[in-house]
Design an enzyme around this catalytic site. Sequence first.
Site, PDB file in Angstrom:
ATOM      1  CG  HIS A 118      13.690  78.459   0.360  1.00 42.46           C
ATOM      2  ND1 HIS A 118      12.460  79.095   0.303  1.00 42.46           N
ATOM      3  CD2 HIS A 118      13.512  77.298  -0.302  1.00 42.46           C
ATOM      4  CE1 HIS A 118      11.596  78.346  -0.360  1.00 42.46           C
ATOM      5  NE2 HIS A 118      12.221  77.246  -0.755  1.00 42.46           N
ATOM      6  CG  HIS A 135      12.839  79.025  -4.815  1.00 39.00           C
ATOM      7  ND1 HIS A 135      14.024  78.373  -4.540  1.00 39.00           N
ATOM      8  CD2 HIS A 135      11.872  78.234  -4.282  1.00 39.00           C
ATOM      9  CE1 HIS A 135      13.781  77.254  -3.885  1.00 39.00           C
ATOM     10  NE2 HIS A 135      12.469  77.139  -3.700  1.00 39.00           N
ATOM     11  NE  ARG A 180      20.478  69.224   1.609  1.00 35.96           N
ATOM     12  CZ  ARG A 180      19.475  69.973   1.160  1.00 35.96           C
ATOM     13  NH1 ARG A 180      19.487  70.449  -0.076  1.00 35.96           N
ATOM     14  NH2 ARG A 180      18.457  70.264   1.947  1.00 35.96           N
ATOM     15  CG  ASP A 190       8.794  76.720  -1.631  1.00 33.39           C
ATOM     16  OD1 ASP A 190       9.667  76.938  -2.489  1.00 33.39           O
ATOM     17  OD2 ASP A 190       8.954  75.938  -0.674  1.00 33.39           O
TER      18      ASP A 190
END
Length: 353
Positions: A284, A228, A294, A230
């Site tokens: 990203h 996607h 994570r 942002d």
Amino acid sequence: MSSTLSDAFRTVPVHIRQNGQLDFESVREVPDSHTWQDVDDYPSVDAAAVGGVPVVDLNDPNAMKLVSDACETWGLFQVVNHGVPVSLLQDFDAQLKRLFSLPTERKLKAVRLPDDISGYGLVRISSFFPKLMWYEGFTIVGSPVEHARQLWPDDHTQFCDVIDEYQKEMKGLAGRIVWLALGGLGITKPDLEWAGPNGEFEEANAGLQLNSYPVCPDPNKTMGLANHTDSTIITIVYQNNESGLQLLKDGSWVMVPALDGALVVNVGDLLHILSNGKYPTVFHRAIVHQTRHRLSAAYLFGPPPNIQVGPLEKLIDHNNPPLYKSLTWNEYLETKTKHFNKTLGKLRIASTT
Ligand code: OGA
Ligand code: NI
């Protein structure tokens, strides 16, 4: 203590809650609902092989040029000497861990309701993909107090205090970085009226997206957070010493290394528009690990919701016609809900030459 049938049931491998959330505490194998076929849609390359993701020292006298060059060639970079106190980052990290290590039952008490923005739940872009992601998130827009009370009925203030402080620091840092990026294009404070007389971005809007990528039995067929861009001016990402964020550069996935104390900055769709296409918004995603949980947090920095955002006038002339229509952030987000990764293409002004 005798072992009962209900004890045995606790080891049932896969458990999907009524809202589609996977119960990561009990899952032992990747269910079909979370199996992705196209994780390797592009090859993955080592960051070093492509020159390394830029790292900008914000104390460098050349910081403006370094930021501007990184925006133009990568759309993503890391910052060091950013001025956010190490102790705050440590406190923030501790709160991220505290939140996501709560039992699923407790987290679901703060679940994001269908018409709400804030709360615990699936990744917001889930509706665009046929499979679910190996992910749980917590979105904060405005005050986190109500949800924090549901998560920690006896002690919600430490979480809220740290989040408030973190957002304050991020707002200051985001403003600084945006001015470095725009300054590199020759834009000065009077050129961006809504940033206020001192360019303080008093009226800016922001959200905080806390991300958790639990350990996964088979990372090769799962997705943490799918490809996607942002819908922001810029996004500042904290990652807790665990890599997983990848950006798409020249047709390959490049891992952003986890650098102790650094913050990741990426150009968002609106800076791409403001810069009239000079700064690329960056595709990203996040991948997951088999043994390491994570955590990350994205500070999503944008304009006031009803201000027109378009290519900055100073960047427009006869040879550089505007590439995009102007629209408000609210309108942008609405368009994104319909067209997702094709949104910028839809807003592009057709070339007349
Ligand atoms: C996001 C995002 C990356 C990460 O929240 O928009 O891209 O590393 N996060 O979690
Ligand atoms: Ni993102």
